[in-house]
Scaffold this active site. Structure first.
Site, mmCIF file in Angstrom:
data_model
loop_
_atom_site.group_PDB
_atom_site.id
_atom_site.type_symbol
_atom_site.label_atom_id
_atom_site.label_comp_id
_atom_site.label_asym_id
_atom_site.label_seq_id
_atom_site.Cartn_x
_atom_site.Cartn_y
_atom_site.Cartn_z
ATOM 1 C CB SER A 1 -4.470 -6.516 4.774
ATOM 2 O OG SER A 1 -3.872 -5.118 4.342
ATOM 3 C CE LYS B 1 -12.848 -6.894 4.504
ATOM 4 N NZ LYS B 1 -12.463 -6.401 3.274
ATOM 5 C CG HIS C 1 -1.836 -1.046 1.558
ATOM 6 N ND1 HIS C 1 -2.021 -1.695 2.463
ATOM 7 C CD2 HIS C 1 -2.999 -1.333 0.694
ATOM 8 C CE1 HIS C 1 -3.125 -2.575 2.472
ATOM 9 N NE2 HIS C 1 -3.529 -2.274 1.030
ATOM 10 N NE ARG D 1 -2.802 -7.293 -4.643
ATOM 11 C CZ ARG D 1 -3.690 -7.773 -3.465
ATOM 12 N NH1 ARG D 1 -3.169 -7.999 -2.580
ATOM 13 N NH2 ARG D 1 -5.032 -7.815 -3.686
#
Ligand code: PNS
Length: 161
Positions: A127, A41, A17, A90
């Site tokens: 993450s 979440k 990030h 990515r």
């Protein structure tokens, strides 16, 4: 003022990030890092904790501001005078979903999305993987900022008590 937003959950911020935020800060007058408040979440860190860590690790850029938002990203953009989103890609697998969101955000409010290919040093990072590795005692140094590594350790130690 050319302003761009880097949105995400950042639970927690990784060096991947940070690489995208830093590169965006070199291209724009101001980068707004927007942390999504998502009560549905389950997260390891609270929004306040994530905002604080992000503030600490982006302070040296000088033109990065960290905010929180809920609801639609396009509404956050409208309220903050932002016309573009920066996203890191990515792998090709990221592209499909990102393209769909980019097209929807453009359809909703003519918000542009700019994709940056991630630094290959971090293209395998996420993450969720960081949290899993840290949880089982793996070494995440070099993958997250040191302050985040410390916070991960503290949070996971707390969980064991
Ligand atoms: O780090 P994440 O969780 O992959 O980030 C996803 C995020 C926050 C960028 C995305 O879920 C988002 O923009 N959410 C806000 C709600 C919204 O605008 N939804 C419509 C997207 S087209």
């Amino acid at each position: 003022m050319r302003r761009v937003v880097c949105p995400g959950s950042f639970d927690p911020v990784t060096n991947g990030h940070l690489d995208i935020i830093g590169r965006a800060s070199g291209l724009y007058d101001e980068v707004v890092v927007a942390v999504l408040i998502n009560i549905t979440k389950k997260s390891l860190f609270s929004v306040d904790e994530r905002v604080e860590m992000l503030g600490e690790v982006t302070a040296s850029y000088g033109n990065v501001r960290v905010e929180r938002f809920h609801g639609l990203l396009v509404d956050f953009c409208a309220a903050n005078g932002i016309s573009a989103v920066v996203k890191g890609l990515r792998a090709v697998s990221d592209f499909e979903y990102e393209m769909q969101m980019a097209q929807m955000n453009y359809r909703l409010a003519k918000i542009e999305t700019l994709f940056m290919t991630s630094n290959p040093l971090y293209s395998f990072l996420s993450s969720s993987l960081i949290k899993e590795i840290a949880k089982y005692g793996g070494d995440v140094s070099g993958l997250v900022p040191e302050v985040v590594r410390g916070q991960l350790q503290t949070r996971l130690n707390e969980a064991e008590i």
